[in-house]
Design an enzyme around this catalytic site. Sequence first.
Site, PDB file in Angstrom:
ATOM      1  N   PRO A  60     -24.363  19.099 -22.438  1.00 31.91           N
ATOM      2  CG  PRO A  60     -24.757  20.711 -20.748  1.00 31.91           C
ATOM      3  CD  PRO A  60     -25.327  19.271 -21.265  1.00 31.91           C
ATOM      4  NE  ARG A  67     -13.012  20.612 -22.725  1.00 30.07           N
ATOM      5  CZ  ARG A  67     -14.033  20.169 -23.119  1.00 30.07           C
ATOM      6  NH1 ARG A  67     -14.656  19.004 -22.730  1.00 30.07           N
ATOM      7  NH2 ARG A  67     -14.584  21.069 -24.016  1.00 30.07           N
ATOM      8  NE  ARG A  80     -11.333  19.457 -27.225  1.00 32.10           N
ATOM      9  CZ  ARG A  80     -12.650  19.052 -26.812  1.00 32.10           C
ATOM     10  NH1 ARG A  80     -12.649  18.075 -25.748  1.00 32.10           N
ATOM     11  NH2 ARG A  80     -13.809  19.653 -26.985  1.00 32.10           N
ATOM     12  N   GLY A 124     -18.567  20.420 -21.814  1.00 36.96           N
ATOM     13  CA  GLY A 124     -18.188  20.748 -20.538  1.00 36.96           C
ATOM     14  C   GLY A 124     -18.632  20.122 -19.284  1.00 36.96           C
ATOM     15  CB  VAL A 125     -21.796  18.498 -18.673  1.00 41.05           C
ATOM     16  CG1 VAL A 125     -21.922  17.272 -19.413  1.00 41.05           C
ATOM     17  CG2 VAL A 125     -22.988  18.469 -17.362  1.00 41.05           C
ATOM     18  N   GLY A 126     -18.946  17.244 -18.112  1.00 42.01           N
ATOM     19  CA  GLY A 126     -18.237  16.077 -17.744  1.00 42.01           C
ATOM     20  C   GLY A 126     -18.550  14.742 -18.287  1.00 42.01           C
ATOM     21  NE  ARG A 132     -16.611  23.457 -28.299  1.00 37.55           N
ATOM     22  CZ  ARG A 132     -16.516  22.328 -28.232  1.00 37.55           C
ATOM     23  NH1 ARG A 132     -17.043  21.469 -27.362  1.00 37.55           N
ATOM     24  NH2 ARG A 132     -16.131  21.787 -29.471  1.00 37.55           N
TER      25      ARG A 132
HETATM   26  N1  LIG Z   1     -24.344  13.442 -33.208  1.00 31.49           N
HETATM   27  C1  LIG Z   1     -23.096  13.231 -32.610  1.00 31.49           C
HETATM   28  N2  LIG Z   1     -22.669  13.874 -31.657  1.00 31.49           N
HETATM   29  C2  LIG Z   1     -21.363  13.527 -31.357  1.00 31.49           C
HETATM   30  C3  LIG Z   1     -20.625  12.620 -31.895  1.00 31.49           C
HETATM   31  N3  LIG Z   1     -19.517  12.615 -31.160  1.00 31.49           N
HETATM   32  C4  LIG Z   1     -19.376  13.602 -30.061  1.00 31.49           C
HETATM   33  N4  LIG Z   1     -20.685  14.170 -30.256  1.00 31.49           N
HETATM   34  C5  LIG Z   1     -21.028  15.347 -29.682  1.00 31.49           C
HETATM   35  O1  LIG Z   1     -20.211  16.336 -30.156  1.00 31.49           O
HETATM   36  C6  LIG Z   1     -20.377  17.608 -28.971  1.00 31.49           C
HETATM   37  C7  LIG Z   1     -18.910  17.981 -29.178  1.00 31.49           C
HETATM   38  O2  LIG Z   1     -18.093  17.251 -28.719  1.00 31.49           O
HETATM   39  P1  LIG Z   1     -16.511  17.409 -28.584  1.00 31.49           P
HETATM   40  O3  LIG Z   1     -16.029  18.472 -29.637  1.00 31.49           O
HETATM   41  O4  LIG Z   1     -15.610  16.400 -28.098  1.00 31.49           O
HETATM   42  O5  LIG Z   1     -16.385  18.676 -27.326  1.00 31.49           O
HETATM   43  P2  LIG Z   1     -16.893  18.414 -25.765  1.00 31.49           P
HETATM   44  O6  LIG Z   1     -18.474  17.777 -25.579  1.00 31.49           O
HETATM   45  O7  LIG Z   1     -16.879  19.514 -25.127  1.00 31.49           O
HETATM   46  O8  LIG Z   1     -15.996  17.440 -24.981  1.00 31.49           O
HETATM   47  C8  LIG Z   1     -20.600  16.755 -27.597  1.00 31.49           C
HETATM   48  O9  LIG Z   1     -21.945  17.095 -27.507  1.00 31.49           O
HETATM   49  C9  LIG Z   1     -20.471  15.387 -28.113  1.00 31.49           C
HETATM   50  O10 LIG Z   1     -21.524  14.457 -27.170  1.00 31.49           O
HETATM   51  C10 LIG Z   1     -21.379  11.754 -32.738  1.00 31.49           C
HETATM   52  O11 LIG Z   1     -20.740  10.811 -33.441  1.00 31.49           O
HETATM   53  N5  LIG Z   1     -22.808  12.023 -33.315  1.00 31.49           N
HETATM   54  N1  LIG Z   2     -17.970  17.046 -11.278  1.00 31.90           N
HETATM   55  C1  LIG Z   2     -17.284  17.763 -11.569  1.00 31.90           C
HETATM   56  N2  LIG Z   2     -16.664  18.829 -10.764  1.00 31.90           N
HETATM   57  C2  LIG Z   2     -15.773  19.543 -11.386  1.00 31.90           C
HETATM   58  N3  LIG Z   2     -15.046  19.374 -12.477  1.00 31.90           N
HETATM   59  C3  LIG Z   2     -15.511  18.493 -13.428  1.00 31.90           C
HETATM   60  C4  LIG Z   2     -16.641  17.528 -12.914  1.00 31.90           C
HETATM   61  N4  LIG Z   2     -16.848  16.646 -13.849  1.00 31.90           N
HETATM   62  C5  LIG Z   2     -15.918  17.031 -14.974  1.00 31.90           C
HETATM   63  N5  LIG Z   2     -15.238  18.041 -14.664  1.00 31.90           N
HETATM   64  C6  LIG Z   2     -14.145  18.733 -15.290  1.00 31.90           C
HETATM   65  O1  LIG Z   2     -14.879  19.568 -16.068  1.00 31.90           O
HETATM   66  C7  LIG Z   2     -14.107  19.718 -17.446  1.00 31.90           C
HETATM   67  C8  LIG Z   2     -15.049  19.189 -18.566  1.00 31.90           C
HETATM   68  O2  LIG Z   2     -15.233  17.713 -18.634  1.00 31.90           O
HETATM   69  P1  LIG Z   2     -15.441  16.854 -19.849  1.00 31.90           P
HETATM   70  O3  LIG Z   2     -15.375  15.719 -19.298  1.00 31.90           O
HETATM   71  O4  LIG Z   2     -14.354  17.033 -20.752  1.00 31.90           O
HETATM   72  O5  LIG Z   2     -16.686  17.231 -20.377  1.00 31.90           O
HETATM   73  P2  LIG Z   2     -17.511  16.919 -21.744  1.00 31.90           P
HETATM   74  O6  LIG Z   2     -17.008  15.752 -22.196  1.00 31.90           O
HETATM   75  O7  LIG Z   2     -19.029  16.583 -21.356  1.00 31.90           O
HETATM   76  O8  LIG Z   2     -17.545  18.019 -22.636  1.00 31.90           O
HETATM   77  C9  LIG Z   2     -12.891  18.822 -17.355  1.00 31.90           C
HETATM   78  O9  LIG Z   2     -11.861  19.636 -17.056  1.00 31.90           O
HETATM   79  C10 LIG Z   2     -13.256  18.007 -16.200  1.00 31.90           C
HETATM   80  O10 LIG Z   2     -12.181  17.449 -15.126  1.00 31.90           O
END
Ligand SMILES: Nc1nc2c(ncn2[C@@H]2O[C@H](COP(=O)(O)OP(=O)(O)O)[C@@H](O)[C@H]2O)c(=O)[nH]1
Ligand SMILES: Nc1ncnc2c1ncn2[C@@H]1O[C@H](COP(=O)(O)OP(=O)(O)O)[C@@H](O)[C@H]1O
Length: 393
Positions: free
Chosen positions: A136, A261, A168, A138-140, A272
């Site tokens: 999901p 974030r 962003r 924001g999971v990291g 989300r």
């Molecule tokens: N199916 C698909 N999902 C993608 C792709 N690129 C990114 N995502 C997914 O789209 C979702 C949203 O990504 P993003 O807008 O970067 O937001 P974030 O996950 O909050 O960092 C995340 O679940 C990503 O894994 C892609 O090429 N294909």
């Molecule tokens: N294990 C963790 N503990 C606390 N904060 C984390 C952890 N992993 C990631 N974060 C923070 O959580 C936010 C979301 O991480 P991000 O890598 O952008 O998530 P995603 O790519 O899954 O959307 C960022 O601000 C990141 O620094």
Amino acid sequence: MGEEAPEFRVDRITLGSKDCQQNAIVVGDKTYVIGRTDDDSKSTFGIKILDKLTQTWIMPTVLGAQPPSKSHSAILVNEEKILVVEKGISLNDSIWFLEIDTPFVKKQRKIKGSEVVSWSKGVLGVAQKPVVISGPSGVGKGTLIAKLMKEYPLKFGFSVSHTTRSPRVKEIDGVHYHFAGRSKMEQDISEGEFLEFAHVHGNLYGTSIEAVESVTDEGKRCILDIDVQGARSVRASSLEAKFIFVCPPSFEELEKRLRARGTETEEQIQKRLRNARAELDQSNSPGLFDHLLVNDNLESCYENLKKLLSLNDDHKDSDGCFIEDGKATACYSILSKTESEVFLQSETGEVVKGAASLLAVDLSSLTGGAPGRTRGLKIHSINSIDNGLKGIR
Ligand SMILES: Nc1nc2c(ncn2[C@@H]2O[C@H](COP(=O)(O)OP(=O)(O)O)[C@@H](O)[C@H]2O)c(=O)[nH]1
Ligand SMILES: Nc1ncnc2c1ncn2[C@@H]1O[C@H](COP(=O)(O)OP(=O)(O)O)[C@@H](O)[C@H]1O
């Protein structure tokens, strides 16, 4: 390919010009003519198909990077693909497949409504499978991937997706995403340029074939950060990958991270979070993910990820090649084929270091395959035991 068993016949036609060599492979009612044609300026690896029923030539759309158009030999492996062995280049670069009816090609044919074939390259040894990371928002995922790429810049390459969402603040076009207009992206999808795509949080996201190909061409292990729908599409395709789902320790913590974030509006955060529940539910879908990783403490989660990727022990990558000098120029051509193997013979009698004059390509190792999906090929020397070769399965 119809009901009939495909006709396994290989003809080599050498046309008049000294620089023009073509192979004709008959598969049921179709004859695939694969060949190099040279003119003064360039050499191209053309493909045309003769339809026996209509007596017409079809010029298919050819996907994937093509072989370097040297002299070659070719044989039908099965009704899905033709093996093409190039001569006069390194053994590492000499083995190619022309996909004529793989699941990927079938899908692309449907999308385009016309004939499609696709090249994919054989890689000696068991290539490292791409890694699909989902979870999901924001999971990291991004944080974990960034750590991995920082620690192992030569080992991993990121598949840069296309998206219609706005960048962003710190995101760079071509690095984090290819930021694209919707109509152009939809057009490219309809033209078969994407491996998968999905509508996520109100935007279109997709992995282009080129995104994966450019990583695998560098010999790196490809990391895909894609959503659960994308993971499902990849799982259903012929791409062999490792699928990892990253979970939050709790829903509350996920919400906290998303807010901290600070990259989304409240409305986007709510969307989300709603989608996160569905994604977490789907993480347990049978046969979808190979591993679930809980990202509670970042450092220990990262260590666990490295374990899953066999990085934090002395485990060498299993992508080694038993041919000691796969970079040396080779001149192997196809000799014959059995149910399970294709035999290659050195034309000149000269062999590359660690190989023999007779090699066998294991057909059971032919998994994966579509543009950008370099395959792990198992090849062994016929006199391998005498040579004391390593890495033979
Ligand atoms: N199916 C698909 N999902 C993608 C792709 N690129 C990114 N995502 C997914 O789209 C979702 C949203 O990504 P993003 O807008 O970067 O937001 P974030 O996950 O909050 O960092 C995340 O679940 C990503 O894994 C892609 O090429 N294909
Ligand atoms: N294990 C963790 N503990 C606390 N904060 C984390 C952890 N992993 C990631 N974060 C923070 O959580 C936010 C979301 O991480 P991000 O890598 O952008 O998530 P995603 O790519 O899954 O959307 C960022 O601000 C990141 O620094």
